[in-house]
Structures are given as C-alpha cells and as structure tokens.
Motif scaffolding. Sequence first.
Motif, PDB file in Angstrom:
ATOM      1  N   LEU A  37       0.830  -1.202   0.000  1.00 56.38           N
ATOM      2  CA  LEU A  37       0.000   0.000   0.000  1.00 56.38           C
ATOM      3  C   LEU A  37       0.864   1.252   0.000  1.00 56.38           C
ATOM      4  CD1 LEU A  37      -2.936   1.020   0.130  1.00 56.38           C
ATOM      5  CD2 LEU A  37      -2.726   1.037   2.614  1.00 56.38           C
ATOM      6  N   ARG A  38       1.875   1.274   0.856  1.00 44.37           N
ATOM      7  CA  ARG A  38       2.743   2.451   0.942  1.00 44.37           C
ATOM      8  C   ARG A  38       3.625   2.592  -0.291  1.00 44.37           C
ATOM      9  NH1 ARG A  38       3.823   4.551   6.022  1.00 44.37           N
ATOM     10  NH2 ARG A  38       5.223   5.950   4.878  1.00 44.37           N
ATOM     11  N   ILE A  39       4.034   1.479  -0.865  1.00 41.93           N
ATOM     12  CA  ILE A  39       4.832   1.547  -2.093  1.00 41.93           C
ATOM     13  C   ILE A  39       3.980   2.106  -3.225  1.00 41.93           C
ATOM     14  CG2 ILE A  39       6.037   0.192  -3.855  1.00 41.93           C
ATOM     15  CD1 ILE A  39       6.775  -1.793  -1.575  1.00 41.93           C
ATOM     16  N   ALA A  40       2.770   1.542  -3.396  1.00 42.13           N
ATOM     17  CA  ALA A  40       1.892   1.961  -4.493  1.00 42.13           C
ATOM     18  C   ALA A  40       1.500   3.423  -4.379  1.00 42.13           C
ATOM     19  CB  ALA A  40       0.647   1.075  -4.514  1.00 42.13           C
ATOM     20  N   GLN A  41       1.353   3.924  -3.167  1.00 43.74           N
ATOM     21  CA  GLN A  41       0.973   5.325  -2.971  1.00 43.74           C
ATOM     22  C   GLN A  41       2.056   6.283  -3.434  1.00 43.74           C
ATOM     23  OE1 GLN A  41       0.091   5.178   1.227  1.00 43.74           O
ATOM     24  NE2 GLN A  41      -2.102   4.836   0.902  1.00 43.74           N
ATOM     25  N   ARG A  42       3.271   5.800  -3.583  1.00 42.09           N
ATOM     26  CA  ARG A  42       4.380   6.651  -4.029  1.00 42.09           C
ATOM     27  C   ARG A  42       4.563   6.616  -5.552  1.00 42.09           C
ATOM     28  NH1 ARG A  42       9.408   6.892   0.146  1.00 42.09           N
ATOM     29  NH2 ARG A  42       8.215   7.248   2.064  1.00 42.09           N
ATOM     30  N   ALA A  60      -4.785 -14.079   1.113  1.00 45.54           N
ATOM     31  CA  ALA A  60      -3.974 -12.865   1.150  1.00 45.54           C
ATOM     32  C   ALA A  60      -4.066 -12.112  -0.167  1.00 45.54           C
ATOM     33  CB  ALA A  60      -2.520 -13.216   1.458  1.00 45.54           C
ATOM     34  N   ALA A  61      -3.994 -12.829  -1.284  1.00 49.72           N
ATOM     35  CA  ALA A  61      -4.063 -12.188  -2.600  1.00 49.72           C
ATOM     36  C   ALA A  61      -5.392 -11.455  -2.779  1.00 49.72           C
ATOM     37  CB  ALA A  61      -3.868 -13.226  -3.696  1.00 49.72           C
ATOM     38  N   ASN A  62      -6.475 -12.063  -2.351  1.00 48.90           N
ATOM     39  CA  ASN A  62      -7.792 -11.433  -2.489  1.00 48.90           C
ATOM     40  C   ASN A  62      -7.916 -10.192  -1.614  1.00 48.90           C
ATOM     41  OD1 ASN A  62      -8.800 -13.237  -4.406  1.00 48.90           O
ATOM     42  ND2 ASN A  62      -9.526 -14.675  -2.842  1.00 48.90           N
ATOM     43  N   VAL A  63      -7.410 -10.270  -0.380  1.00 53.79           N
ATOM     44  CA  VAL A  63      -7.429  -9.107   0.506  1.00 53.79           C
ATOM     45  C   VAL A  63      -6.601  -7.975  -0.098  1.00 53.79           C
ATOM     46  CG1 VAL A  63      -6.624  -8.229   2.743  1.00 53.79           C
ATOM     47  CG2 VAL A  63      -7.878 -10.382   2.623  1.00 53.79           C
ATOM     48  N   ALA A  64      -5.433  -8.302  -0.643  1.00 53.09           N
ATOM     49  CA  ALA A  64      -4.557  -7.292  -1.236  1.00 53.09           C
ATOM     50  C   ALA A  64      -5.231  -6.594  -2.408  1.00 53.09           C
ATOM     51  CB  ALA A  64      -3.248  -7.932  -1.681  1.00 53.09           C
ATOM     52  N   ARG A  65      -5.962  -7.347  -3.212  1.00 53.33           N
ATOM     53  CA  ARG A  65      -6.655  -6.740  -4.352  1.00 53.33           C
ATOM     54  C   ARG A  65      -7.636  -5.662  -3.895  1.00 53.33           C
ATOM     55  NH1 ARG A  65      -6.597 -12.277  -6.076  1.00 53.33           N
ATOM     56  NH2 ARG A  65      -5.124 -12.498  -7.806  1.00 53.33           N
ATOM     57  N   GLU A  66      -8.340  -5.946  -2.819  1.00 53.79           N
ATOM     58  CA  GLU A  66      -9.303  -4.973  -2.299  1.00 53.79           C
ATOM     59  C   GLU A  66      -8.585  -3.745  -1.739  1.00 53.79           C
ATOM     60  OE1 GLU A  66     -12.666  -4.821  -2.366  1.00 53.79           O
ATOM     61  OE2 GLU A  66     -12.453  -6.517  -3.762  1.00 53.79           O
ATOM     62  N   ARG A  67      -7.522  -3.971  -0.989  1.00 52.78           N
ATOM     63  CA  ARG A  67      -6.841  -2.859  -0.326  1.00 52.78           C
ATOM     64  C   ARG A  67      -6.037  -1.996  -1.298  1.00 52.78           C
ATOM     65  NH1 ARG A  67      -4.986  -5.807   5.403  1.00 52.78           N
ATOM     66  NH2 ARG A  67      -7.143  -6.142   6.124  1.00 52.78           N
ATOM     67  N   LEU A  68      -5.687  -2.551  -2.436  1.00 55.30           N
ATOM     68  CA  LEU A  68      -4.909  -1.802  -3.423  1.00 55.30           C
ATOM     69  C   LEU A  68      -5.772  -1.269  -4.564  1.00 55.30           C
ATOM     70  CD1 LEU A  68      -1.834  -4.215  -3.601  1.00 55.30           C
ATOM     71  CD2 LEU A  68      -1.877  -1.940  -2.557  1.00 55.30           C
ATOM     72  N   ARG A  69      -7.075  -1.454  -4.441  1.00 57.59           N
ATOM     73  CA  ARG A  69      -7.992  -0.993  -5.483  1.00 57.59           C
ATOM     74  C   ARG A  69      -7.830   0.518  -5.704  1.00 57.59           C
ATOM     75  NH1 ARG A  69     -12.311  -3.533  -7.499  1.00 57.59           N
ATOM     76  NH2 ARG A  69     -12.323  -5.034  -5.763  1.00 57.59           N
ATOM     77  N   GLY A  70      -7.756   0.922  -6.969  1.00 52.78           N
ATOM     78  CA  GLY A  70      -7.608   2.331  -7.311  1.00 52.78           C
ATOM     79  C   GLY A  70      -6.170   2.802  -7.393  1.00 52.78           C
ATOM     80  N   LEU A  71      -5.234   1.954  -7.005  1.00 50.38           N
ATOM     81  CA  LEU A  71      -3.809   2.274  -7.083  1.00 50.38           C
ATOM     82  C   LEU A  71      -3.171   1.527  -8.254  1.00 50.38           C
ATOM     83  CD1 LEU A  71      -3.002   2.076  -3.266  1.00 50.38           C
ATOM     84  CD2 LEU A  71      -3.003   4.150  -4.661  1.00 50.38           C
ATOM     85  N   PRO A  72      -2.020   1.980  -8.745  1.00 47.09           N
ATOM     86  CA  PRO A  72      -1.376   1.315  -9.887  1.00 47.09           C
ATOM     87  C   PRO A  72      -0.714  -0.002  -9.468  1.00 47.09           C
ATOM     88  CG  PRO A  72      -0.002   3.120  -9.128  1.00 47.09           C
ATOM     89  CD  PRO A  72      -1.289   3.206  -8.328  1.00 47.09           C
ATOM     90  N   ALA A  73      -1.538  -0.962  -9.073  1.00 41.21           N
ATOM     91  CA  ALA A  73      -1.028  -2.237  -8.563  1.00 41.21           C
ATOM     92  C   ALA A  73      -1.789  -3.399  -9.176  1.00 41.21           C
ATOM     93  CB  ALA A  73      -1.140  -2.285  -7.041  1.00 41.21           C
TER      94      ALA A  73
END
Length: 316
Positions: A37-42, A60-73
Amino acid sequence: MEFEHIPVLLEEILEGLDIKADGVYFDGTVGGAGHSLRIAQRLDADKGGRLLCSDRDPEAANVARERLRGLPAQVFDGNYDEVDRFAEEAGVDGLDGILLDLGVSSYQLDNAERGFSYHNDAPLDMRMSSSGLSARDVVNEYEQKRLMKILFDYGEEKFAPRIAQAIVKKREQAPIETTGELAEIVRSAVPQKARRDKNPCKKTFQAIRIEVNDEFGHLDTALDKCFDALNVGGRLCVITFHSLEDRIVKQRFKTFTQGCICPPDFPQCVCGRTPAGRLVTRKPVEAGAEELERNSRSRSAKLRVIEKLGERQPLI
C-alpha cells in the motif's frame, strides 16, 4: 477474522527500495498489503509507475486486491519465485525494486484453523497455499530418520531424535490430527529443563512448516530470479525472520557482489569478472526500540538490501 498486517521495518523498506514515481516494483509476499500500500501510494501511474504483487495464499491475494484498489497495482496468485512469469504477463521488461518479506504472516499465525500455531488446537495443516502437502502428511507419513533430519536441519532442534521417535511411537497408536496433539508430543519428548526455559514446540513447528511449504527451495530459486529481473540500479530487499533463511540470503548476496575469482597468487586479474551487485546494507537492518514496542513480531526481523550493477556472471 480480519486480515491484519502490521508491516515490519516499513520506513527502512521504503528507503531501501529508493522508490521512484515512474518505477516498476514487485512485492513477492504481499500478505495484507501493508508494505504494498505504501509503495503503491508513491507511484505515479501517468508516468508509468506500477507495482506487481503476489502471494501463494489465495486469501492474502484477495485481501490485497481490495486494499490496493484504485492504485497502480496488480496482484497475482502464486509464489515469489514465479517473478519472471508475473513480469511477462504484465508486459514488464525489468523491475526497479523487489521486496520479499519471508516467513509466515501474522494472519496465518493468528488464524488457528490454518494450523501454524502451537498455542491453539487445530487441524494439522500449515499450508500457505492451502493446497498440496500438509503438516498432517509430514507428521504421519515421513519415516523417523527423515523426520529427525527435518527437525534438525530446518529447526536446529537438538532434541530432534527424541521428538521424531516420540512422533512415530504416538502415530502407531492412531494418526496425529491436530496441532495440540503434536505440541503435547513435543513437550513430553524433551527434558523438563527445556520445557521450563521456553516453549519447546517452536523449533519443531518451524521445521515442519518449512518442509510443508518448501520455503528454502522457493527462496533459493527466487533470489537468482529476482536479481536477474532487476534493472541496473534496481534494488532487492529481503526481510528474514530466522537465522537459517538469513544465512541463505547473506550467502547469495555475497556471490552477487563477488568480483575477480582468479587464484590469489596471480599477479593480476585475468578473469575479468566484475561484481554484479553492491551491498546497500553492510549489516542487516533491525527494528528500533519504537517499532519493537509497537510490534513484538519485528524482534527477529532482519533486512538486507542489494543494488544491481550488472548481469550475473558464472563463477567458473
């Protein structure tokens, strides 16, 4: 339960990766996306900034997809030693930074049903990917000599012969099904003094977990693949949590930084070999007092960082 992830050595990682807004990065152990999350925000998507992530744990992969939604990830299902496949599928030619946060996640430890912890009674599992070989298979099917070797090699357990013998004796009566049963077998197999000093189950559970998930095999493959996937100037950051995996990382980084391999009695270099990387951290970075107070699981964390100078060359 909530997939909580307190990122270890977060600021040190961000500094170690030396993140550029237009860079392309890879987090091979995304977990709860604490670091990602912090990497993608930069990153700036308009400038080409991207983050690729992966995790062998589907949850974990599914949770990450939700938390990184809207970021270039972009999140992939799979192990970090498949970095070359992920990069190819994403259309990426090279990476500017890679993070590997090794070991078992807090969520996996705290979720009793996953069978990683010796503090709870749960089915013997320990699979990060939730598929394939399980801890139950190892405990009930491996011959005594093989069990003993795993406990000694992967857990550095000095009572490995006694514990392996106790496991085999117990399973002759009935299959060992739960973490509670295994923990009790270990406790009964070690001397009373060892039981008083600290929980005697830690090393056995660590060893079986490493075997179940082939952690050292994946790490061995991934270190070469990750280094090769870096652009020149890119950095590889690895967080380890016990001496065995830290030793693997330290030794591999040493080979990446080795230059001339001519015999010492040669008056001058004739091999022409130059280092492929340079150590950014001469010694492993560890958590400071403030982080240790906030997150006790950072106590054993060690961060090593290497920067790529050029392509790897053979040692012969």
